[in-house]
Scaffold this motif. Sequence first.
Motif, PDB file in Angstrom:
ATOM      1  N   VAL A  41     -53.822   5.258  -6.270  1.00 14.76           N
ATOM      2  CA  VAL A  41     -53.755   6.471  -5.417  1.00 14.76           C
ATOM      3  C   VAL A  41     -53.801   6.143  -4.184  1.00 14.76           C
ATOM      4  O   VAL A  41     -54.317   5.084  -3.702  1.00 14.76           O
ATOM      5  CB  VAL A  41     -54.897   7.404  -5.999  1.00 14.76           C
ATOM      6  CG1 VAL A  41     -56.090   6.669  -6.008  1.00 14.76           C
ATOM      7  CG2 VAL A  41     -54.744   8.842  -5.378  1.00 14.76           C
ATOM      8  N   VAL A  42     -53.227   7.046  -3.054  1.00 12.60           N
ATOM      9  CA  VAL A  42     -53.649   6.702  -1.596  1.00 12.60           C
ATOM     10  C   VAL A  42     -54.665   7.874  -1.235  1.00 12.60           C
ATOM     11  O   VAL A  42     -54.669   8.997  -1.552  1.00 12.60           O
ATOM     12  CB  VAL A  42     -52.231   7.588  -0.947  1.00 12.60           C
ATOM     13  CG1 VAL A  42     -52.372   7.396   0.485  1.00 12.60           C
ATOM     14  CG2 VAL A  42     -50.995   6.600  -1.324  1.00 12.60           C
ATOM     15  N   ILE A  43     -55.805   7.194  -0.679  1.00 11.10           N
ATOM     16  CA  ILE A  43     -56.880   7.758  -0.163  1.00 11.10           C
ATOM     17  C   ILE A  43     -56.773   7.499   1.374  1.00 11.10           C
ATOM     18  O   ILE A  43     -57.029   6.556   1.783  1.00 11.10           O
ATOM     19  CB  ILE A  43     -58.434   7.282  -0.921  1.00 11.10           C
ATOM     20  CG1 ILE A  43     -58.022   7.392  -2.284  1.00 11.10           C
ATOM     21  CG2 ILE A  43     -59.313   8.097  -0.251  1.00 11.10           C
ATOM     22  CD1 ILE A  43     -59.204   6.753  -3.150  1.00 11.10           C
ATOM     23  N   GLU A  44     -56.816   8.935   2.228  1.00 15.32           N
ATOM     24  CA  GLU A  44     -56.939   8.850   3.524  1.00 15.32           C
ATOM     25  C   GLU A  44     -55.886   7.838   4.221  1.00 15.32           C
ATOM     26  O   GLU A  44     -56.199   7.029   4.861  1.00 15.32           O
ATOM     27  CB  GLU A  44     -58.273   8.376   3.889  1.00 15.32           C
ATOM     28  CG  GLU A  44     -59.402   9.500   3.678  1.00 15.32           C
ATOM     29  CD  GLU A  44     -60.891   8.903   3.862  1.00 15.32           C
ATOM     30  OE1 GLU A  44     -61.026   7.872   4.400  1.00 15.32           O
ATOM     31  OE2 GLU A  44     -61.650   9.678   3.757  1.00 15.32           O
ATOM     32  N   GLY A  45     -54.899   8.178   3.569  1.00 10.97           N
ATOM     33  CA  GLY A  45     -53.724   7.106   3.972  1.00 10.97           C
ATOM     34  C   GLY A  45     -53.735   5.749   3.705  1.00 10.97           C
ATOM     35  O   GLY A  45     -52.731   5.013   3.894  1.00 10.97           O
ATOM     36  N   ARG A  46     -54.402   5.279   2.769  1.00 13.73           N
ATOM     37  CA  ARG A  46     -54.508   3.879   2.339  1.00 13.73           C
ATOM     38  C   ARG A  46     -54.394   3.904   0.856  1.00 13.73           C
ATOM     39  O   ARG A  46     -55.046   4.751   0.299  1.00 13.73           O
ATOM     40  CB  ARG A  46     -55.909   3.114   2.749  1.00 13.73           C
ATOM     41  CG  ARG A  46     -56.145   3.005   4.286  1.00 13.73           C
ATOM     42  CD  ARG A  46     -57.320   2.286   4.439  1.00 13.73           C
ATOM     43  NE  ARG A  46     -57.233   1.090   4.138  1.00 13.73           N
ATOM     44  CZ  ARG A  46     -56.900   0.046   4.945  1.00 13.73           C
ATOM     45  NH1 ARG A  46     -56.359   0.118   6.134  1.00 13.73           N
ATOM     46  NH2 ARG A  46     -56.702  -1.281   4.546  1.00 13.73           N
ATOM     47  N   PRO A  47     -53.512   2.770   0.255  1.00 15.26           N
ATOM     48  CA  PRO A  47     -53.396   2.715  -1.105  1.00 15.26           C
ATOM     49  C   PRO A  47     -54.635   2.106  -1.687  1.00 15.26           C
ATOM     50  O   PRO A  47     -55.221   1.179  -1.182  1.00 15.26           O
ATOM     51  CB  PRO A  47     -52.159   1.845  -1.272  1.00 15.26           C
ATOM     52  CG  PRO A  47     -52.058   1.000  -0.024  1.00 15.26           C
ATOM     53  CD  PRO A  47     -52.885   2.009   1.145  1.00 15.26           C
ATOM     54  N   ALA A  68     -68.677  10.937  -7.889  1.00 16.51           N
ATOM     55  CA  ALA A  68     -68.560  10.296  -6.421  1.00 16.51           C
ATOM     56  C   ALA A  68     -67.362   9.711  -6.107  1.00 16.51           C
ATOM     57  O   ALA A  68     -66.954   9.203  -5.015  1.00 16.51           O
ATOM     58  CB  ALA A  68     -69.811   9.622  -6.239  1.00 16.51           C
ATOM     59  N   SER A  69     -66.466   9.341  -7.137  1.00 19.57           N
ATOM     60  CA  SER A  69     -65.275   8.341  -7.010  1.00 19.57           C
ATOM     61  C   SER A  69     -64.251   9.255  -6.141  1.00 19.57           C
ATOM     62  O   SER A  69     -63.895  10.256  -6.723  1.00 19.57           O
ATOM     63  CB  SER A  69     -64.753   7.785  -8.216  1.00 19.57           C
ATOM     64  OG  SER A  69     -63.592   6.911  -8.106  1.00 19.57           O
ATOM     65  N   ARG A  70     -63.790   8.635  -5.047  1.00 17.32           N
ATOM     66  CA  ARG A  70     -62.769   9.425  -4.612  1.00 17.32           C
ATOM     67  C   ARG A  70     -61.407   9.469  -5.059  1.00 17.32           C
ATOM     68  O   ARG A  70     -60.416  10.233  -4.824  1.00 17.32           O
ATOM     69  CB  ARG A  70     -62.637   8.963  -3.016  1.00 17.32           C
ATOM     70  CG  ARG A  70     -63.808   9.152  -2.238  1.00 17.32           C
ATOM     71  CD  ARG A  70     -63.485   8.674  -0.624  1.00 17.32           C
ATOM     72  NE  ARG A  70     -63.493   7.210  -0.758  1.00 17.32           N
ATOM     73  CZ  ARG A  70     -63.089   6.360   0.493  1.00 17.32           C
ATOM     74  NH1 ARG A  70     -62.878   7.004   1.518  1.00 17.32           N
ATOM     75  NH2 ARG A  70     -62.747   5.246   0.322  1.00 17.32           N
ATOM     76  N   SER A  71     -61.077   8.139  -5.853  1.00 19.17           N
ATOM     77  CA  SER A  71     -59.860   7.960  -6.616  1.00 19.17           C
ATOM     78  C   SER A  71     -59.631   9.076  -7.468  1.00 19.17           C
ATOM     79  O   SER A  71     -58.563   9.147  -8.128  1.00 19.17           O
ATOM     80  CB  SER A  71     -59.657   6.411  -7.090  1.00 19.17           C
ATOM     81  OG  SER A  71     -60.831   6.362  -7.931  1.00 19.17           O
ATOM     82  N   LEU A  72     -60.876   9.714  -8.210  1.00 18.29           N
ATOM     83  CA  LEU A  72     -60.698  10.711  -9.316  1.00 18.29           C
ATOM     84  C   LEU A  72     -61.006  11.987  -8.780  1.00 18.29           C
ATOM     85  O   LEU A  72     -61.465  12.675  -9.485  1.00 18.29           O
ATOM     86  CB  LEU A  72     -61.742  10.367 -10.154  1.00 18.29           C
ATOM     87  CG  LEU A  72     -61.806   8.785 -10.813  1.00 18.29           C
ATOM     88  CD1 LEU A  72     -63.031   8.665 -11.939  1.00 18.29           C
ATOM     89  CD2 LEU A  72     -60.361   8.982 -11.852  1.00 18.29           C
TER      90      LEU A  72
END
Length: 219
Positions: A41-47, A68-72
């Motif tokens: 997944v791309v989070i804040e522009g980074r893979p 708390a996981s940003r990827s989820l």
Amino acid sequence: MTDRLPVTDLTRHSRLREQGSLDRADLDAILDAGFVCHLGVVIEGRPVVVPTVYGRDGRELYFHGSVASRSLAGGTPVCVTVTHVDGLVLARSVFEHGVNYRSAMIHGVPRKVTDPEEKLAGLRRLTEHATPGQWSYARQPNRKELAATTLLALSLEEASVKIRTGAPDDGDGPDAELGVWAGTLPLASTWGAPVPDPALPPGIPVPEHIARREGAGQG
């Protein structure tokens, strides 16, 4: 009639097409043979690629983690992969070396599961997928634990499958005259003997649903 996977811009096989499969049964078999996937997944522009456990329920894939996981977070496109390595393909030339494998790549936008009944059912699917029989044996999650857990569901409608089996491809080429050994080196994973927690009180036996997996193959 074979249930076929649809071909999209993301799932079309552009390379090694002979290893591709559109048979949904192959996708199901690959997913059922494992329990760890890699979530891209791309989070804040980074893979970001995150390993996590999963469970298949019909035509949806469930995976979970901390709230708390940003990827989820859900709601954004992801790519989920599952790969099983079945062996090395050792050819006569290094260029022709390869790997026998089974892999699935699933694309889509996962939805966050908020319905309490579906969330509990999805977590049961995760648990039973990895260790059949464990959900009814161990304590099930309470409200606080459920609130701290994010569960995502991803449709299996947009998926790409590739499978490579067999011997090296250079047996009928010029390198066949080199006198170099060629073949495959199979790789198999098996479950070992259960190891009790050091804090476990004496007299608690290994439950049958865990004990019977010793020596069984995985993947």
